[in-house]
Design an enzyme around this catalytic site. Structure first.
Site, PDB file in Angstrom:
ATOM      1  N   ARG A  87       3.537 -10.818  10.355  1.00 16.66           N
ATOM      2  CA  ARG A  87       4.821  -9.686  10.136  1.00 16.66           C
ATOM      3  C   ARG A  87       6.157 -10.777   9.955  1.00 16.66           C
ATOM      4  NH1 ARG A  87       2.493  -5.602  10.322  1.00 16.66           N
ATOM      5  NH2 ARG A  87       0.862  -7.066   9.614  1.00 16.66           N
ATOM      6  N   LYS A 130       1.108  -1.086  -0.354  1.00 11.37           N
ATOM      7  CA  LYS A 130      -0.280   0.006  -0.011  1.00 11.37           C
ATOM      8  C   LYS A 130       0.914   1.066   0.182  1.00 11.37           C
ATOM      9  CE  LYS A 130      -0.424   0.275   5.114  1.00 11.37           C
ATOM     10  NZ  LYS A 130      -0.261   1.688   5.466  1.00 11.37           N
ATOM     11  N   THR A 131       1.740   0.986   0.466  1.00  4.26           N
ATOM     12  CA  THR A 131       2.944   2.342   0.406  1.00  4.26           C
ATOM     13  C   THR A 131       3.371   2.537  -0.538  1.00  4.26           C
ATOM     14  OG1 THR A 131       3.650   2.102   3.750  1.00  4.26           O
ATOM     15  CG2 THR A 131       4.594   3.419   1.867  1.00  4.26           C
ATOM     16  N   ASP A 171      -3.215   6.983   5.257  1.00  4.90           N
ATOM     17  CA  ASP A 171      -3.412   6.364   6.062  1.00  4.90           C
ATOM     18  C   ASP A 171      -4.125   4.893   6.831  1.00  4.90           C
ATOM     19  OD1 ASP A 171      -2.147   3.762   5.236  1.00  4.90           O
ATOM     20  OD2 ASP A 171       0.190   4.720   5.530  1.00  4.90           O
ATOM     21  N   GLU A 172      -4.006   4.374   6.697  1.00 14.24           N
ATOM     22  CA  GLU A 172      -4.021   3.715   8.061  1.00 14.24           C
ATOM     23  C   GLU A 172      -5.439   3.542   8.986  1.00 14.24           C
ATOM     24  OE1 GLU A 172      -2.529   0.890   9.016  1.00 14.24           O
ATOM     25  OE2 GLU A 172      -0.386   1.276   8.885  1.00 14.24           O
ATOM     26  N   GLN A 211      -6.799  -4.945   9.923  1.00 15.38           N
ATOM     27  CA  GLN A 211      -5.694  -5.046  11.941  1.00 15.38           C
ATOM     28  C   GLN A 211      -6.047  -3.770  12.699  1.00 15.38           C
ATOM     29  OE1 GLN A 211      -1.805  -4.584   9.381  1.00 15.38           O
ATOM     30  NE2 GLN A 211      -2.761  -4.776   7.159  1.00 15.38           N
TER      31      GLN A 211
END
Length: 672
Positions: A605, A34-35, A212-213, A243
């Site tokens: 992770r 996504k970044t 974002d997020e 998340q």
């Protein structure tokens, strides 16, 4: 510059990066790039002629905001000094710096952190002649945060005492020209409501907004971006409801639903291809999270192959667990020459960290506990630095307010309000107002208070003289100051039954003085002033400790691991009572979904290897209590696990490695 998005991005990423106008909802699974997509989207905006000043990109950490800006600059080759990539709270602070005078504050307001809030709550409680010990300051500050952000309202049964405390807390903040963390979001909203022209100005400035997020936004943060984007409609939100793990600090994953309601014409794109983890790790995550009902349907996939199975180990107890993890990491580090930074050890609660950290230390394994408080953020360090700043520059209102009643001198809110009025009337600093009040003859200030103010002003003047007009070493001036203000006695009165805690804080202050002494001894600083040193301290507080701790094992809670990734992840303490956490479930049975999302975050992770540890017994107090493996493990297919058999025979190589490690541990003990 020219970008071929179809060549640089996968089809879904390309679709999201190409859609520049209108509302856009991007559901971005863990590790889905996504970044990268956001970076190319901003670059594509600039290439398409959208002014950099019109773009506002909001995220949740300074590190993420800085990384995004750096990536865009590297991609475009442009300086982009007017591109705004920042956090919600930094953005709110910028709005307040420009407009807070409309709410009756001065523009040089200060921001109170958690420690400042607790100190202020203590002061308010004492001023009202209540007993400080009868209140839980953490619960009180949490309640006031909920009230301020409108997550809660006073019910009919709320006590008058709590109502008065909240009212006085807010009055004190304004008297000190201070705002707390919640105000950085709520006061801009108040500005928008009371001054529509300010909102119009910001709407005209920021015509393209990215968040974002998004799953971590609170209701008030959503209201902020919705207000800014409601006319242009150019709002892109990127998030993953799977998340969403921060409800305890106000995050509201239902903001996704609100976005769909407020922007019905939105386009929706799902990023499901994962570039981080192996197939088995993703399959475990997918099979786990599907048990949550209220979620956007998605399934992570990868082209990198299945990879190794997930290892499930059952140590006898928490000591054995920590030893096993430490020994395995040390063995892999030596055999495969892998850096310790490849490893992440995650736990559900901070209480599980100590035993692990101790075992790492015993074996000489470097580790970094992430999320600890910065040295320069500690209250006692900030107090002494604030004194130094006021002595150097008496017109520093912000730092004067911090130290004027620390330690307590009886200078309360009423005196401060009078001081601020004198400052406003005479258009002078608070310190100048204080000196005027100390010699006033109009009878408005009691003589006892005048003497208190004069003693404080004389002390500041005296130390200013020592600092600038004598040859006394500046670190000795600072040490003498700490002694004169009685900071040791102040700490002892604040923590009467905790000598070790007082000693710890005094040790930190002594370290600060030692740092000044080393700075003075450095020949390069011979012609430098105390202002140069203070500026250096300000920069030191902004340094990234993660850069200094490269090459160490990351030891942290699952919450702190959000946004990170490691080649090998150990999940310790995967037992009922810990994950899902017993208290969370007891307080709200519905929180089981968030606990599952937390475990999902932990699993995702890992890039290559995932090892899950569930102890047979765990120490609670002085007792060893039988542990039950987390119920979440039952939701993952057994074929994905390589479960350790306690009776399994070790290979000859494994026996050799174990014996070598045992000898090294015995030798280390004897060396002690």
């Amino acid at each position: 510059m020219h970008f071929n998005l179809e060549k640089e991005l996968n089809p879904e990423q390309c679709k999201a990066a190409s859609q520049l106008n209108g509302p856009l909802l991007v559901i971005a699974g863990a590790g889905s790039g996504k970044t990268r997509m956001l970076t190319f989207r901003i670059a594509h905006m600039l290439e398409s002629g959208i002014d950099e000043r019109s773009i506002l990109a909001l995220t949740f950490t300074n590190k993420a905001a800085k990384e995004m800006a750096q990536r865009v600059r590297a991609l475009t080759g442009l300086p982009l000094k007017k591109l705004t990539t920042t956090t919600f709270h930094s953005f709110g602070m910028g709005v307040l710096k420009q407009y807070i005078q409309h709410l009756g504050y001065k523009n040089n307001f200060t921001i109170y952190d958690t420690n400042d809030q607790k100190a202020l709550l203590k002061e308010v409680i004492q001023n009202l002649d209540y007993v400080v010990e009868s209140f839980d300051l953490y619960e009180l500050s949490s309640l006031f945060s909920d009230l301020k952000t409108k997550r809660k309202v006073f019910n009919a049964n709320a006590s008058d005492k709590i109502r008065l405390l909240y009212s006085e807390y807010e009055k004190h903040l304004k008297a000190y020209n201070a705002v707390d963390f919640d105000d950085l979001i709520m006061k801009p909203l108040e500005l928008f409501e009371k001054n529509p022209e300010i909102l119009d100005s910001l709407r005209n400035r920021y015509t393209h907004i990215l968040v974002d997020e998004f799953q971590d936004t609170s209701l008030s943060q959503y209201r902020l971006v919705e207000s800014l984007a409601s006319e242009s409609r150019n709002l892109c939100v990127v998030g993953d409801d799977d998340q969403s793990i921060y409800s305890w600090r106000g995050a509201n994953y239902e903001n996704l639903v609100m976005f769909e309601r407020d922007f019905p014409e939105r386009m929706e794109v799902k990023l499901e291809r994962n570039y981080r983890s192996t197939g088995n790790i993703l399959e475990a995550a997918n099979r786990l999270i599907v048990n949550n009902q209220m979620r956007k349907e998605k399934k992570l996939w990868t082209e990198s192959g299945k990879g190794s199975s997930i290892r499930l180990i059952h140590p006898a107890n928490d000591e054995d667990e920590a030893s096993t993890i430490a020994d395995e990491i040390l063995m892999v580090h030596r055999k495969e020459d892998r850096p310790f930074s490849d490893f992440g050890v995650l736990v559900r609660t901070n209480s599980l960290i100590t035993t692990l950290e101790t075992k790492f230390t015993e074996r000489g394994i470097p580790s970094q506990v992430t999320g600890g408080q910065s040295f320069f953020d500690r209250k006692e360090i900030r107090d002494i630095i604030s004194y130094l700043k006021v002595i150097a520059n008496q017109d520093d209102d912000i730092n004067l307010l911090r130290v004027i009643n620390t330690p307590r001198r009886g200078i309360g809110r009423t005196t401060l309000e009078k001081m601020r009025k004198v400052a406003d009337d005479h258009k002078c600093s608070l310190y100048s107002a204080l000196t005027l009040m100390s010699i006033a003859t109009d009878g408005q200030i009691k003589e006892a208070m005048q003497r208190t103010l004069k003693r404080f002003a004389d002390m500041i003047e005296d130390y200013h003289y020592q600092l600038f007009d004598t040859k006394t070493q500046r670190n000795m001036v600072l040490r003498n100051l700490v002694q004169e203000i009685g900071y040791k006695q102040y700490l002892e009165s604040e923590h009467p039954e905790n000598e070790n805690f007082v000693a710890y804080k005094l040790k930190g202050i002594n370290l600060l003085c030692d740092m000044l002494a080393r700075w003075e001894r450095n020949p390069d600083n011979r012609n430098s002033s105390i202002f140069d040193y203070l500026n250096r301290l300000s920069l030191a507080g902004k340094e990234n400790p993660e850069e200094e701790d490269a090459g160490k094992i990351a030891l942290m809670t699952i919450h702190a691991s959000k946004g990170l990734e490691f080649d090998t992840v150990y999940l310790a303490g995967v037992e009922d009572q810990y994950i899902p956490h017993a208290r969370a479930i007891e307080e709200n049975p519905q929180s089981i979904d968030e606990e599952r999302r937390l475990f999902y975050v932990a699993i995702t992770r890992a890039r290559r290897s995932l090892i899950i540890s569930s102890c047979e017994k765990r120490k609670k107090g002085y007792d060893l209590v039988t542990s039950i493996p987390s119920r979440f493990l039952e939701e993952i297919p057994k074929e994905l696990f390589d479960e350790q058999d306690p009776n399994q025979q070790l290979s000859s190589n494994e026996v050799t490695d174990k014996l070598r490690l045992l000898k090294e541990r015995l030798a280390a003990r004897q060396a002690k």
